[in-house]
Design a protein around this motif. Structure first.
Motif, short mmCIF file in Angstrom:
data_model
loop_
_atom_site.label_atom_id
_atom_site.label_comp_id
_atom_site.label_asym_id
_atom_site.label_seq_id
_atom_site.Cartn_x
_atom_site.Cartn_y
_atom_site.Cartn_z
N GLU A 1 -16.06 9.70 3.45
CA GLU A 1 -17.18 8.85 3.02
C GLU A 1 -16.88 8.20 1.67
OE1 GLU A 1 -20.77 11.26 5.32
OE2 GLU A 1 -20.41 11.62 3.19
N THR A 2 -16.18 8.93 0.82
CA THR A 2 -15.82 8.37 -0.48
C THR A 2 -14.91 7.16 -0.30
OG1 THR A 2 -16.14 10.49 -1.55
CG2 THR A 2 -14.77 8.92 -2.73
N TRP A 3 -14.07 7.18 0.74
CA TRP A 3 -13.27 5.99 1.05
C TRP A 3 -14.05 4.95 1.85
CZ3 TRP A 3 -9.18 10.11 1.62
CH2 TRP A 3 -8.30 10.09 0.53
N GLY A 4 -15.34 5.22 2.09
CA GLY A 4 -16.18 4.19 2.68
C GLY A 4 -16.39 4.30 4.19
N ARG B 1 -15.18 15.53 5.16
CA ARG B 1 -16.17 14.49 5.46
C ARG B 1 -16.51 13.70 4.19
NH1 ARG B 1 -21.31 14.61 4.23
NH2 ARG B 1 -21.61 16.87 4.21
N VAL B 2 -16.75 14.41 3.08
CA VAL B 2 -17.07 13.74 1.82
C VAL B 2 -15.92 12.83 1.40
CG1 VAL B 2 -17.55 14.09 -0.63
CG2 VAL B 2 -18.58 15.61 1.08
N MET B 3 -14.69 13.28 1.60
CA MET B 3 -13.52 12.48 1.25
C MET B 3 -13.52 11.18 2.07
SD MET B 3 -9.80 14.26 0.94
CE MET B 3 -8.59 13.60 -0.20
N PHE C 1 -9.01 5.89 4.49
CA PHE C 1 -8.30 5.31 3.35
C PHE C 1 -7.68 3.96 3.73
CE2 PHE C 1 -3.81 5.04 1.83
CZ PHE C 1 -4.06 4.55 0.56
N GLN D 1 -10.14 1.07 4.29
CA GLN D 1 -10.64 0.57 3.01
C GLN D 1 -9.64 -0.41 2.37
OE1 GLN D 1 -12.93 -0.25 0.08
NE2 GLN D 1 -13.67 1.41 1.39
N MET D 2 -8.35 -0.15 2.55
CA MET D 2 -7.33 -1.00 1.94
C MET D 2 -7.35 -2.42 2.50
SD MET D 2 -5.52 0.63 -0.42
CE MET D 2 -7.03 1.46 -0.95
N VAL E 1 0.85 -1.21 0.00
CA VAL E 1 0.00 0.00 0.00
C VAL E 1 0.88 1.25 0.00
CG1 VAL E 1 -1.82 1.27 1.19
CG2 VAL E 1 -1.92 -1.22 1.08
N PRO F 1 -2.28 9.75 -0.89
CA PRO F 1 -3.68 9.94 -1.31
C PRO F 1 -4.43 10.96 -0.45
CG PRO F 1 -3.14 7.60 -1.35
CD PRO F 1 -1.94 8.31 -0.75
N PRO G 1 -17.43 20.46 5.07
CA PRO G 1 -17.99 19.21 4.55
C PRO G 1 -17.03 18.44 3.64
CG PRO G 1 -18.91 21.10 3.38
CD PRO G 1 -18.09 21.64 4.51
N TYR G 2 -15.98 19.09 3.10
CA TYR G 2 -15.19 18.42 2.07
C TYR G 2 -14.38 17.24 2.59
CZ TYR G 2 -16.56 22.31 -0.88
OH TYR G 2 -17.28 23.22 -1.59
#
Lengths: 460, 460
Positions: B181-184, B177-179, B152, B155-156, B79, B113, B174-175
């Motif tokens: 959530e995008t990684w799950g 937070r969105v990041m 991140f 998720q790996m 990773v 990342p 919020p950004y």
């Protein structure tokens, strides 16, 4: 470590390209003809003079020239070294997730100071302007990606930089503005009182939110006023695509380093066409030289701005105000108003004349995707690979995924290479909208396209 | 290309470190003693058991262990390869701007990342948890840098990740937070109804904006409830600093590649101490082995949170709620409330016990700066080097600048190396405030420090 685990393919600075590759030199060999640029009033071929009012002479020469290799000045390579060569990645986790026998590679341009491929051209544009006696550059910007790249480049060569930023973006997206100012640029909300074009619009509608078309008019007007002020454009034109060829030159070396053999398919996203062109042109050069077969080359655009897939290949204006020379290109009509999708860099009504001619000649293909499947591909990609793509670059992610799934169906070990032209650190509000289920998929109705195309002028 | 122009010093993936360096093994040789961690109630040394309720056994072993080199599992290196080795830059344009005879190098951790050094530890923490049967990780986050890194990493290795985000940050930023959530990850505004700690606070004050202290309590409570859920911390502890030593190991190789000789001074910013430790510990190892002289090692912190420069070296709690074991460290007192500066990562009341002991032993130095001169240094740096530092990393920029100006006064060609631990793409509102003249310089008055220090418990 065995080669099997390697993730990144890096080049040393000694391997930084020394020349840009000029496609104009090989158009004949490829059986492609580029139609001349026309004067917007007389419809006669426009000479270099039409460009020299707003661009410095070396860039006009590059625009019209047919020299196959253009030397990159040492002072430009010196700035390129701040982030180039950029890495080529093998997307091993994503391949596994997709269960594809295909090998997926991606070139990552997000490591530049501004986070995209744009400085590949803003830096030489600033350099050649500085060499030619320009003291101030003007440009327009929407979301701010190009404005940032030019602000950074201007600072490298001690030029003033004046950016006209669409007013609604200026007000709603302050971060890109702050970035430009941090690099020393002056950022003006457009329309402004600084230009006749701006004053005219404001007189008519003081509360306008502005548009990219108006911002272009303001930046061009300022450049035309004064000998030491020039204008800079971030895509579409030949010299811009020329500068971007550093991308693909590095990719060919990196694929060799990876022992990947010849790629089966190259995928990129297209707005004005510059990141895509820079990525695949060096593969055309190798093909012309007889060194390699021609891979499939796939452009991906939004269904909301289907320039290549639905537009006509005709003469049209580059701007809404019909001030620019006319170019033969794929166009949706110069007064096309794109739906509000989250890929600001792909909302242009036209397309680079070179890319348009290559599509017309069948050398490249084009496809399109709505934005929701594009964001779904990005989310899957982020969870495997870590890096967060800009929505523009997300179209290439979607396209590469498509190719990987097709290879899976065919049971073929294809080599897919795509260009991840920028990161999405300033696009998280778009990801937020996607995750909240607030996005719409725009596929432009045929009658709207027809209506917009009706404005394309008739050129004999 | 001559070496004189080279800007970046890169390592191939084959040169990725294979082991982490454990400073615990060399404390004796350095004449430094680390005081034991104490049970918060009995004030007796706390054994491994106190940590095993919330951390998995391999990480507790690393926390207490004295093995000099700890092997990095292949699944972690795999990773790391997504972004490591990271580049070392020579700041040629900045040197010229400063008119200094010094050579300035900086290690850039912003290519990860998540944009900082944090994944260097979140990835192995997630890995060792997954190996130990953990299925869910919890943590707290303020601005979101550590929460992103853990999301991140989780998720790996297919772990669930539950992040408690201080409510005011959750609502205003919020950004990040969105990041996450995008990684799950699941992101919960804190205080929440999910924990007793959260419910207690909400019962008392339903409209509270939350605090990092409360978020820690919620994350720890969740981890203690259930065998398969563990907690992860992003700094301060020995095992976190251990993981960060990949940074400095790469730097020593890269300085050799640059032909730079031995550095005269190493500069880093300190919050909990982990990026700084990871950066300079490998230089201590070389010194202990007799391979190199000890360079000057300078920690830079904000004057608003002057843990090392004004805090006391005493036993204190790691959290406001006095739930954690007590550690001997530089502290401003566990109920210290930092002023609202823009370096969220440097606002902790305490400091890593290892870093604290090294300062106490005179092996490292510490200095501090208010935030306005820090941002001024960053703006100068951005205009020369392109990359935009996070405000936390900006303290190291300021410190390196200081050293470069001192070298200029002395007329000495010193070699200065600093750690640029992250980019500022999510910190542009701070740059905006700086440019708008809205920031304040906080230097904490002595009486406030005294008051806060009065809460430090008395340990015999």
């Amino acid at each position: 470590m065995s080669n099997d685990q390697q993730t990144k393919y890096l080049l040393s600075e000694a391997e930084l390209p020394t020349h840009w590759y000029n496609l104009n030199a090989d158009l004949g060999a490829l059986g492609v003809e580029l139609a001349p640029v026309l004067n917007p009033e007389t419809h006669e071929p426009a000479g270099a003079g039409a460009l020299e009012a707003i661009f410095p002479e070396p860039l006009v020469q590059q625009e019209m020239g047919t020299e196959r290799h253009v030397a990159i000045p040492e002072a430009v390579r010196d700035v390129y070294r701040l982030w180039r060569p950029t890495p080529l990645y093998r997307a091993r986790r994503w391949e596994e997730k997709l269960g594809t026998p295909a090998k997926i590679f991606y070139k990552y341009e997000g490591v530049s100071p501004t986070g995209s491929h744009k400085p590949n051209t803003s830096v030489p544009q600033a350099y050649f302007n500085a060499e030619s006696g320009t003291t101030r550059l003007t440009t327009e910007t929407g979301a701010g990606q190009w404005g940032s790249a030019l602000s950074f480049a201007a600072q490298m060569y001690d030029l003033d930089c004046e950016v006209y930023m669409v007013r609604i973006s200026y007000e709603q997206k302050p971060y890109r503005r702050v970035m430009m100012e941090t690099w020393g640029a002056t950022v003006t909300p457009s329309p402004s009182e600084k230009t006749q074009a701006g004053r005219d619009v404001l007189a008519d509608d003081p509360d306008t939110s502005g548009s990219l078309g108006i911002a272009i008019s303001e930046a061009v007007e300022r450049a035309a006023q004064d000998e030491a002020t020039k204008y800079a454009l971030g895509s579409v034109l030949n010299h811009v695509l020329l500068h971007q060829t550093v991308i693909g030159q590095e990719v060919t070396k990196q694929l060799a380093q990876a022992g990947a053999g010849e790629p089966d398919v190259l995928v990129g996203c297209t707005g004005g066409g510059s990141n895509f062109a820079g990525f695949f042109y060096p593969f055309l050069e190798r093909h012309v030289d007889g060194d390699a077969p021609l891979p499939r080359i796939v452009a991906v655009e939004p269904t909301a701005t289907p320039t290549l897939t639905k537009g006509h290949f005709e003469y049209d204006f580059g701007d809404t105000a019909r001030m620019t020379p006319m170019m033969k290109m794929h166009t949706l009509g110069h007064d096309f108003v794109p739906p509000p999708i989250h890929s600001g860099g792909l909302r242009y009504h036209g397309m680079s004349p070179q890319i348009s001619a290559l599509l017309d000649a069948g050398i490249i293909e084009a496809t399109s995707t709505p934005q929701i499947p594009m964001f779904e591909s990005c989310e899957e990609f982020v969870r495997c690979e870590g890096l967060l793509p800009a929505p523009e670059a997300g179209h290439a992610v979607w396209g590469a995924r498509n190719e990987a799934l097709t290879a899976r169906e065919a049971g073929e070990e294809r080599t897919i290479v795509f260009n991840l032209c920028g990161h999405g650190h300033f696009d998280l509000s778009a990801y937020e909208g996607f995750r909240a289920g607030e996005l719409e998929d725009f596929a432009l109705p045929e009658d709207e396209i027809e209506e917009s195309l009706a404005a394309v002028p008739d050129v004999a």
